[in-house]
Enzyme design. Structure first.
Site, short mmCIF file in Angstrom:
data_model
loop_
_atom_site.label_atom_id
_atom_site.label_comp_id
_atom_site.label_asym_id
_atom_site.label_seq_id
_atom_site.Cartn_x
_atom_site.Cartn_y
_atom_site.Cartn_z
N SER A 162 3.06 -2.50 10.41
CA SER A 162 4.57 -2.72 10.64
C SER A 162 5.25 -4.00 10.34
O SER A 162 6.16 -4.67 10.94
CB SER A 162 4.95 -2.33 12.03
OG SER A 162 4.30 -0.91 12.55
N GLU A 186 -7.04 4.77 7.59
CA GLU A 186 -6.76 6.20 7.35
C GLU A 186 -8.01 6.77 6.21
O GLU A 186 -8.22 7.90 6.70
CB GLU A 186 -5.19 6.20 6.50
CG GLU A 186 -4.22 5.88 7.49
CD GLU A 186 -2.99 5.58 6.83
OE1 GLU A 186 -2.99 5.47 5.39
OE2 GLU A 186 -2.26 5.09 7.59
N ASN A 220 0.81 -0.83 -0.08
CA ASN A 220 -0.06 0.10 -0.16
C ASN A 220 0.83 1.17 -0.01
O ASN A 220 1.61 1.28 0.92
CB ASN A 220 -0.79 0.00 1.26
CG ASN A 220 -1.76 1.25 1.50
OD1 ASN A 220 -1.90 2.06 0.44
ND2 ASN A 220 -2.10 1.46 2.67
N TRP A 221 0.80 1.90 -1.06
CA TRP A 221 1.99 2.97 -1.23
C TRP A 221 1.31 4.37 -0.69
O TRP A 221 2.01 5.29 -0.51
CB TRP A 221 2.44 3.11 -2.84
CG TRP A 221 3.48 2.25 -3.13
CD1 TRP A 221 3.79 1.14 -2.61
CD2 TRP A 221 4.39 2.64 -4.24
NE1 TRP A 221 4.85 0.60 -3.28
CE2 TRP A 221 5.26 1.53 -4.38
CE3 TRP A 221 4.62 3.54 -5.03
CZ2 TRP A 221 6.49 1.57 -5.11
CZ3 TRP A 221 5.74 3.63 -5.99
CH2 TRP A 221 6.51 2.53 -6.04
N LYS A 222 -0.09 4.34 -0.24
CA LYS A 222 -0.73 5.58 0.35
C LYS A 222 -0.41 6.78 -0.69
O LYS A 222 -0.37 6.81 -1.73
CB LYS A 222 0.06 5.60 1.89
CG LYS A 222 -0.09 4.62 2.41
CD LYS A 222 0.05 4.74 3.91
CE LYS A 222 0.09 3.42 4.74
NZ LYS A 222 0.08 3.62 6.17
N GLY A 268 2.38 1.70 10.61
CA GLY A 268 3.58 2.86 10.76
C GLY A 268 4.22 3.30 11.97
O GLY A 268 4.99 4.13 12.00
N GLY A 327 2.83 -1.43 4.28
CA GLY A 327 2.78 0.07 3.88
C GLY A 327 4.24 0.54 3.68
O GLY A 327 4.74 0.37 2.43
N GLY A 328 5.06 0.92 4.75
CA GLY A 328 6.06 1.51 4.42
C GLY A 328 7.28 0.52 3.73
O GLY A 328 8.07 1.24 2.83
N HIS A 369 -9.55 1.17 4.53
CA HIS A 369 -8.28 1.48 5.38
C HIS A 369 -8.72 2.40 6.57
O HIS A 369 -9.37 3.36 6.38
CB HIS A 369 -7.21 2.04 4.26
CG HIS A 369 -5.93 1.94 5.15
ND1 HIS A 369 -5.39 2.88 5.77
CD2 HIS A 369 -4.75 1.00 5.08
CE1 HIS A 369 -4.44 2.77 6.39
NE2 HIS A 369 -3.81 1.34 5.74
N GLU A 372 -5.82 -5.06 10.63
CA GLU A 372 -4.82 -3.87 10.72
C GLU A 372 -4.81 -3.03 12.02
O GLU A 372 -5.91 -2.20 11.93
CB GLU A 372 -4.73 -2.86 9.60
CG GLU A 372 -4.44 -3.69 8.28
CD GLU A 372 -3.58 -2.89 7.25
OE1 GLU A 372 -2.68 -2.92 6.74
OE2 GLU A 372 -4.35 -1.36 7.17
C1 PEP Z 1 -0.84 0.11 6.00
O1 PEP Z 1 -0.86 1.29 6.19
O2 PEP Z 1 -1.74 -0.70 5.57
C2 PEP Z 1 0.20 -0.53 6.74
C3 PEP Z 1 0.08 -1.85 7.25
O3 PEP Z 1 1.38 0.15 6.96
P1 PEP Z 1 2.69 -0.06 7.66
O4 PEP Z 1 3.07 -1.46 6.88
O5 PEP Z 1 3.62 0.93 7.29
O6 PEP Z 1 2.47 -0.24 9.06
#
Ligand code: PEP
Length: 252
Positions: free
Chosen positions: A212, A95, A10-12, A173, A233-234, A93, A167
């Protein structure tokens, strides 16, 4: 039941045209792991460009509107996503739920419209830190799932059309991850709700863990029953961080 693992990035709100080379690098390396499904959910502006660059790789969106079309300034429809080359989309999500006030009912509508339009769906659920600390995570997340689950006929979207991503909001993050026991407990509870909703077809729905995930914890997380992959994500922004997670999902 054996389920193929899915690792989705997920590049957000990250990524410009200059980052298509990174998408191509990830797609090229992912070919080595044919036993795992790999996808990247990109900003809407990159979907068409990425789909042209890597036509056999699964590119997805990060949100979709619940209506097929209409007066919804700034939103994106399922037809627009598929027209741009997307094969899947994230819905719900945290966010989006937080920044845009998306309700469970809105998330369900998004999932239903996306599935009916031929997109695969990753439906996100998860609890806040406050909910986790007061001991209500299981109750809150399973209720969220029940209220967000699409009611489409399961035969219409098939075994891999729908995935659920657990999640925990406080793990996204932050570098924090729930204990393995807590992940196992939540995924087992979500499996129970999926089977209650869909019968045997609920056994085929993949349940991803997200929050994470990185190379250093992926192996342990993928070893948990009913963890069928990850939403990342990251660590999905760079091939060097993302590929080791795919490799862990492949069990290599
Ligand atoms: C996400 O936003 O879906 C996510 C899992 O982010 P991260 O891996 O950066 O915690």
């Amino acid at each position: 039941m054996a389920r193929r693992k899915l690792v989705a990035g997920n590049w957000k709100m990250h990524g410009l045209a200059s980052d298509i080379a990174e998408v191509s690098a990830i797609a090229e390396s992912a070919k080595e792991y044919g036993e795992v499904d790999v996808a990247l959910c990109l900003p809407a502006t990159l979907i068409e460009r990425a789909s042209r660059a890597v036509p056999t790789f699964a590119i997805g969106g990060q949100d979709v509107h619940g209506a097929q079309k209409g007066a919804h300034t700034g939103d994106i429809s399922a037809a627009m996503l598929t027209d741009a080359g997307a094969k899947l989309t994230i819905v719900g999500h945290s966010e989006r739920r937080t920044d845009h006030g998306e309700s469970d009912a809105a998330v369900r509508a998004k999932a239903e419209t996306a599935l009916a339009s031929g997109l695969d769906v990753i439906l996100c659920v998860g609890e806040s830190l406050e909910v986790r600390e007061r001991g209500d995570a299981l109750a809150v997340v399973t209720a969220q799932l029940e209220a967000s689950l699409p009611t489409n006929d399961t035969a219409s979207f098939g075994a891999t059309g729908l995935a659920v991503a657990y999640e925990p909001i406080w793990a996204i993050g932050t570098g924090k991850v729930p204990s393995i026991a807590d992940i196992a407990e939540m995924h087992a509870a979500l499996r129970g709700r999926l089977v209650a909703a869909y019968g045997d077809a609920g056994q085929a729905v993949r349940i991803l863990y997200g929050g994470s995930v990185k190379a250093s914890n992926a192996n342990e997380i993928f070893g948990v029953d009913d963890v069928d992959g990850a939403l990342v994500g990251g660590a999905s922004l760079k091939a060097e961080d993302f590929l080791p997670i795919v490799e862990a999902a492949a069990g290599r």
